[in-house]
Structures are given as structure tokens and as C-alpha cells.
Design a protein around this motif. Structure first.
Motif, PDB file in Angstrom:
ATOM      1  N   UNK A  41       0.775  -1.225   0.000  1.00  0.00           N
ATOM      2  CA  UNK A  41       0.000   0.000   0.000  1.00  0.00           C
ATOM      3  C   UNK A  41       0.810   1.281   0.000  1.00  0.00           C
ATOM      4  N   UNK A  42       2.134   1.155  -0.141  1.00  0.00           N
ATOM      5  CA  UNK A  42       2.983   2.346  -0.109  1.00  0.00           C
ATOM      6  C   UNK A  42       3.775   2.486  -1.396  1.00  0.00           C
ATOM      7  N   UNK A  84      19.160  -4.755  13.131  1.00  0.00           N
ATOM      8  CA  UNK A  84      18.151  -4.206  14.040  1.00  0.00           C
ATOM      9  C   UNK A  84      16.835  -3.953  13.310  1.00  0.00           C
ATOM     10  N   UNK A  85      16.345  -4.988  12.667  1.00  0.00           N
ATOM     11  CA  UNK A  85      15.116  -4.847  11.895  1.00  0.00           C
ATOM     12  C   UNK A  85      13.916  -4.626  12.802  1.00  0.00           C
ATOM     13  N   UNK A  86      12.947  -3.899  12.294  1.00  0.00           N
ATOM     14  CA  UNK A  86      11.680  -3.713  13.005  1.00  0.00           C
ATOM     15  C   UNK A  86      10.530  -3.913  12.036  1.00  0.00           C
ATOM     16  N   UNK A  87       9.328  -3.912  12.574  1.00  0.00           N
ATOM     17  CA  UNK A  87       8.155  -4.218  11.756  1.00  0.00           C
ATOM     18  C   UNK A  87       8.008  -3.282  10.556  1.00  0.00           C
ATOM     19  N   UNK A  88       8.460  -2.044  10.724  1.00  0.00           N
ATOM     20  CA  UNK A  88       8.332  -1.065   9.642  1.00  0.00           C
ATOM     21  C   UNK A  88       9.227  -1.392   8.461  1.00  0.00           C
TER      22      UNK A  88
END
Length: 126
Positions: A41-42, A84-88
Motif C-alpha cells: 500500500x505504499x 536491528x530490523x523492526x516491523x516497519x
């Protein structure tokens, strides 16, 4: 040039991953190369790039200090080390190459790139 990404997958928050992009049909030396990502969606977002001339690198502010781009011209491959991955960071990651040549420069703007890989999915979830 044809580009093929690999290395994506499911990773826990905080974890690392190394993405690879192999080039076929032409020598990667001649191209400025970059990594882009597109979340559902982006719009596509430029993540990082590396120049063809002097190896200068550029990063989006959101990934500075966590992502590292590199190229190995002997293997005709470029890499993106993501830490350091994150959900974003969940997205399809694409590599791209451009014949545009400006000394010491590359671009985080998708329209500047001529060749694209099919993408590799990175999913960050616990």
C-alpha cells in the motif's frame, strides 16, 4: 543487465539479514546501484545506493546506522546488510542499476534507475 535478489525471509524484530543482488549479462562496475523497498500500500522508497565511480554510499535517514550497502565487483554482486530490523522494515526489497554517471553520486529516486530485479520479501515478525 539482469538483476536477481536473494536473502529475504522471515526474521524476528531486532534481527539481521543480508540481501544479495547478483548481476548477469553485464559487468556491474559500470552502474550506480541501489536498493529500494516497497511495503504493502505504499510507494517505493529508496533505501541506499552506491556510486560506480568511487564507491560513495548514500542512505535514507530511516536506515542510517543500521543498513550497509556494499558491492563486490569480482563476484558481480551487491549486498545490503540490514541490522536491528523492526516491523516497519517489512517490504519487498528490490535492487536496481542505472547507467547514469555522475562522479561520486548515486540516487535514491526510483525513476533514475534503468534495470530492476524482481524483489525479495523481507518480513519482520515475532
Amino acid at each position: 543487465v539482469q538483476l536477481v535478489e536473494s536473502g529475504g525471509g522471515l526474521v524476528q524484530p531486532g534481527g539481521p539479514l543480508r540481501l544479495s543482488c547478483a548481476a548477469f549479462g553485464s559487468t556491474l562496475d559500470y552502474y550506480a546501484i541501489g536498493w529500494f523497498r516497497q511495503a504493502p500500500g505504499k510507494e517505493p522508497e529508496g533505501v541506499s545506493c552506491i556510486s560506480s565511480s568511487d564507491g560513495s554510499t548514500y542512505y535514507a535517514d530511516s536506515v542510517k546506522g543500521r543498513f550497509t550497502i556494499s558491492r563486490d565487483n569480482t563476484k558481480n554482486t551487491m549486498y545490503l546488510q540490514v541490522n536491528t530490523l523492526n516491523n516497519a522494515n517489512t517490504a519487498v526489497y528490490h535492487c536496481a542499476a542505472t547507467v547514469l554517471q555522475v562522479w561520486g553520486s548515486c540516487w535514491l529516486d526510483p525513476p533514475q534507475y534503468d534495470y530492476w530485479g524482481q524483489g525479495t520479501q523481507v518480513t519482520v515478525a515475532s
